[in-house]
Design an enzyme around this catalytic site. Structure first.
Site, PDB file in Angstrom:
ATOM      1  N   HIS A 108     109.435  34.290 121.324  1.00 51.34           N
ATOM      2  CA  HIS A 108     110.481  35.320 121.248  1.00 51.34           C
ATOM      3  C   HIS A 108     110.859  35.726 119.824  1.00 51.34           C
ATOM      4  O   HIS A 108     112.036  35.959 119.519  1.00 51.34           O
ATOM      5  CB  HIS A 108     111.724  34.861 122.002  1.00 51.34           C
ATOM      6  CG  HIS A 108     111.565  34.797 123.489  1.00 51.34           C
ATOM      7  ND1 HIS A 108     110.668  35.580 124.176  1.00 51.34           N
ATOM      8  CD2 HIS A 108     112.213  34.041 124.422  1.00 51.34           C
ATOM      9  CE1 HIS A 108     110.763  35.310 125.473  1.00 51.34           C
ATOM     10  NE2 HIS A 108     111.683  34.386 125.641  1.00 51.34           N
ATOM     11  N   HIS A 179     116.047  40.114 127.906  1.00 50.28           N
ATOM     12  CA  HIS A 179     116.017  38.813 128.578  1.00 50.28           C
ATOM     13  C   HIS A 179     117.271  38.613 129.420  1.00 50.28           C
ATOM     14  O   HIS A 179     117.895  37.536 129.358  1.00 50.28           O
ATOM     15  CB  HIS A 179     115.869  37.706 127.537  1.00 50.28           C
ATOM     16  CG  HIS A 179     115.187  36.466 128.032  1.00 50.28           C
ATOM     17  ND1 HIS A 179     115.506  35.874 129.235  1.00 50.28           N
ATOM     18  CD2 HIS A 179     114.200  35.709 127.484  1.00 50.28           C
ATOM     19  CE1 HIS A 179     114.758  34.794 129.403  1.00 50.28           C
ATOM     20  NE2 HIS A 179     113.947  34.675 128.353  1.00 50.28           N
ATOM     21  N   GLU A 318     111.461  40.080 132.601  1.00 50.96           N
ATOM     22  CA  GLU A 318     111.306  40.599 131.251  1.00 50.96           C
ATOM     23  C   GLU A 318     110.089  41.525 131.205  1.00 50.96           C
ATOM     24  O   GLU A 318     108.951  41.058 131.174  1.00 50.96           O
ATOM     25  CB  GLU A 318     111.134  39.445 130.273  1.00 50.96           C
ATOM     26  CG  GLU A 318     112.222  38.384 130.354  1.00 50.96           C
ATOM     27  CD  GLU A 318     111.720  37.035 129.869  1.00 50.96           C
ATOM     28  OE1 GLU A 318     111.293  36.947 128.699  1.00 50.96           O
ATOM     29  OE2 GLU A 318     111.739  36.068 130.666  1.00 50.96           O
TER      30      GLU A 318
END
Length: 353
Positions: A108, A179, A318
């Site tokens: 991420h 997210h 996502e």
């Protein structure tokens, strides 16, 4: 409506001011967003009886957002969403090394990714918030300066539309996503588990992972596996199946390859329904994949207004390009060149039975 107070979200981080923005449509449903990480901290939508409740996990003050046990809780993600194996990739003949922050891998965008930055924010009107960020060359090991614009639009039919734009001054990789941790039953103490949520995913294939959650490189059919959501079924039905892939993800933490007629089309990806409240949510996206994550590592930590978040009390969808794409040249490309514009649109549409 969401009970959040603007003053509780105001502080200064790295010289930039954080704030809270409320988007409200004509029916009174609303979305609350802080410009710290673009985090959605409240999302009030009605059930089958018209009763509003919050269906997204978040916090009720900025310090708890910053220090959350779940650093990606309902935030924007970048520069590269999901995982890159060993944090390494090669671009234009040069190898890059990213921070290792998830087992042996990069996750991420790294510890100071876009989820942990203060975005510039302009509330355009009652229903639209524009966020922007300049990601400098070398940040978290990535090449190129990238300028990103993200726009949240909360429509009168209870659809949250997220539009992404990005440009770079040097060849780089990019994979943006959001997210959001969705709890359609409504957040509570404790927030109900997602096992009974009925889920449909428009995907004939998924990406299997190794025991560090990196794609093996295969693209497998969902048919005959716990990953077959082509026909709606309860999330909990196969979440603990005796299956190597389920064990590798500690539940669902896998990317589904969405069925597309053409690259970049805005098409149906996911539909979930909470049988008790009657709330529904659909996800539509231009992205080739969607990562389904069933909140497999939560431990009952505290959230907004005294809510607690047990393991598997949320589900994330996502919308994104595939994990580890820079190391898999046959995956859809994630390279952004100067003169090009990265674009993505993802919709989360809420309704009721």
């Amino acid at each position: 409506m969401c009970g959040l107070r603007r003053k509780d979200f105001r502080t200064t981080v790295d010289g930039k001011q954080t704030d809270l923005h409320i988007l409200r449509n004509t029916s009174g449903a609303e979305v609350a967003v802080t410009n710290y990480g673009g985090a959605i901290v409240g999302l009030m939508v009605p059930d089958k009886d018209g009763q509003l409740a919050n269906v997204v996990q978040g916090h009720d003050n900025i310090q708890d957002v910053i220090n959350s046990p779940e650093p990606y809780l309902s935030t924007l993600i970048g520069r590269f969403g999901n995982r890159i194996a060993k944090g390494r990739f090669t671009l234009a003949g040069k190898e890059y090394q990213l921070a290792i922050n998830n087992g042996p891998n990069a996750l991420h965008g790294g510890p100071t990714g876009y989820h942990a930055q203060v975005w510039d924010a302009i509330q355009m009107n009652e229903q639209t918030l524009a966020l922007s960020l300049v990601s400098p060359y070398g940040e978290e090991g990535f090449t190129g300066e990238v300028k990103i614009n993200v726009e949240y639009t909360w429509t009168d039919d209870n659809t949250l539309k997220i539009d992404y734009l990005a440009v770079t001054n040097k060849k780089t990789i990019i994979n943006l996503t959001h997210h959001a941790f969705f709890s359609l039953a409504g957040t509570a103490n404790p927030t109900p588990l997602v096992n009974d949520i009925v889920c449909e995913i428009n995907a004939d294939h998924y990406l299997p992972i190794d025991n560090t959650s990196i794609p093996t490189g295969e693209i497998l059919k969902v048919e005959g596996t716990p990953f077959d959501f082509r026909t709606p079924k309860a999330i909990g039905r196969d979440i603990d199946a005796d299956d190597e892939q389920i064990r590798n993800g500690a539940g669902y933490d896998h990317c589904f390859v969405l069925n597309k007629r053409e690259v970049g089309e805005l098409s149906f990806a996911v539909r979930i329904t909470d049988p008790k409240s009657g709330r529904t949510m659909e996800c539509w996206t231009t992205e080739p994949g969607v990562q389904m994550y069933t909140d497999n590592w939560a431990n009952g930590y505290s959230g907004q207004h005294g809510a607690t978040f047990p393991r598997r009390s949320a589900v994330c969808f996502e919308a994104q390009h595939f994990p580890d794409s820079p190391n898999r040249p046959y995956f859809p490309p994630v390279v952004l060149n100067p003169g090009e514009t990265y674009r993505q649109t993802t919709l989360y549409r809420f309704g009721s039975l």
